[in-house]
Structure formats: structure tokens, C-alpha cells
Design an enzyme around this catalytic site. Structure first.
Site, mmCIF file in Angstrom:
data_model
loop_
_atom_site.group_PDB
_atom_site.id
_atom_site.type_symbol
_atom_site.label_atom_id
_atom_site.label_comp_id
_atom_site.label_asym_id
_atom_site.label_seq_id
_atom_site.Cartn_x
_atom_site.Cartn_y
_atom_site.Cartn_z
ATOM 1 C CG PHE A 120 19.270 29.779 -28.872
ATOM 2 C CD1 PHE A 120 18.869 28.984 -27.800
ATOM 3 C CD2 PHE A 120 19.884 29.180 -29.963
ATOM 4 C CE1 PHE A 120 19.095 27.612 -27.811
ATOM 5 C CE2 PHE A 120 20.109 27.809 -29.986
ATOM 6 C CZ PHE A 120 19.718 27.032 -28.911
ATOM 7 C CG HIS A 121 15.727 35.304 -31.576
ATOM 8 N ND1 HIS A 121 16.570 34.712 -32.492
ATOM 9 C CD2 HIS A 121 14.515 35.351 -32.195
ATOM 10 C CE1 HIS A 121 15.910 34.423 -33.585
ATOM 11 N NE2 HIS A 121 14.663 34.801 -33.436
ATOM 12 C CB ALA A 122 11.519 36.430 -27.419
ATOM 13 C CG HIS A 167 11.471 31.527 -31.661
ATOM 14 N ND1 HIS A 167 11.100 32.779 -31.225
ATOM 15 C CD2 HIS A 167 12.014 31.704 -32.893
ATOM 16 C CE1 HIS A 167 11.392 33.667 -32.155
ATOM 17 N NE2 HIS A 167 11.954 33.044 -33.176
#
Ligand code: T46
Length: 127
Positions: free
Chosen positions: A44-46, A91
Site C-alpha cells: 500500500f505505497h508507491a 502496489h
């Protein structure tokens, strides 16, 4: 973004090499392993600048890639495939089996400031 990994197979088993231009499109700076013990989602990040290759060594996991316009879900369940996750792709990993082991190769050293962990901020950054 799924990439078929080259394997060196013989009667003893198989060997997979990660080096520049050999299963890797970037200069490797960092490798880490993720050992699941439950199916709890991760990620849960980029990343602003980091490119990564994700490989599932054991078990199964689904990788969701989101470029801000389109989401793609890819199952990784063997070490013959990798998923390239370029910078600025949101992602997360979901539906992992509790025996899942992943390895991740990255072209940057760890830097907590390289993470965008807020989805709205990610969307604002790319649009
Ligand atoms: C990613 C996905 C696929 C470090 O100290 N050094 C490191 O190199 C990494 C990767 C993590 N950490 C620390 C930071 C946190 O305190 O390990 C802890 C867990 O990291 P995080 O919650 O970011 O783990 P995931 O599974 O959500 O994400 C990881 C990577 O951090 C991330 O870059 O793309 O796997």
C-alpha cells in the site's frame, strides 16, 4: 510487468541468477525477504525513485499494481516469474498463503522518505 526469469536447470535442480542484464534491468543495491505468517495484506505505497523486482520463492501471493489509471492483479506462485514494479506505481500484496516467501530486489538503498503511503497523495503526484 510480469517477467519470465531465466533459469539454469540440470539434474540437480535449478539456479536463478540476478545480475544487471541477467534477470535484472537495473543495478542491484538492496535485497530483502518477506516471510508471511498470515494472509494479512502488505504494501500500500508507491516509491518516488525505487524500481523493484518481486519474486515469490514459496507459496502464493497476488500483487496489485496501480498506475493511477488502471489496476492490475497478478498472481505470483513460482520462482519462474518476477514482477517488475517501477517507481511511482502504487502496489500492495494480497491473498498470500501463510507459507509465502518473497524476495525483492531494489535499485536504491532503503529510505523511508522514498515512500508515498497516502493514496490520495499518490494520485495528486501523478496527475
Ligand atoms: C515494497 C514491498 C514490496 C527496512 O528497515 N529496510 C528495508 O529495506 C525495508 C524494505 C523495510 N524496512 C523496515 C521498514 C518497516 O519498519 O521494515 C519494516 C516493514 O516494512 P514495510 O511495512 O514497508 O513492509 P511492506 O511489506 O509493506 O513493504 C515492503 C517494502 O517496504 C516496500 O518497499 O515495495 O515490500
Amino acid at each position: 510487468m510480469i517477467t519470465k526469469l531465466k533459469q539454469i536447470k540440470d539434474e540437480r535442480g535449478k539456479l536463478i541468477v540476478f545480475e544487471k542484464d541477467n534477470n535484472l534491468t537495473f543495478d542491484l543495491k538492496r535485497t530483502y525477504f518477506i516471510y508471511y505468517k498470515s494472509s494479512l495484506d502488505r504494501g500500500f505505497h508507491a516509491h518516488y525513485n525505487t524500481n523493484q523486482l518481486l519474486v515469490c520463492l514459496n507459496g502464493t501471493v497476488k500483487i496489485v499494481l496501480d498506475d493511477g489509471y488502471k489496476k492490475t492483479k497478478i498472481t505470483l506462485n513460482n520462482s519462474e516469474n518476477g514482477i517488475f514494479v517501477p517507481k511511482m506505481i502504487w502496489h500492495y500484496m494480497t491473498d498470500a498463503s501463510s507459507d509465502c516467501i518473497m524476495t525483492v530486489m531494489a535499485d536504491k538503498l532503503y529510505d523511508k522518505n522514498d515512500y508515498i503511503r497516502d493514496y490520495n497523495k499518490f494520485i495528486n503526484e501523478i496527475k
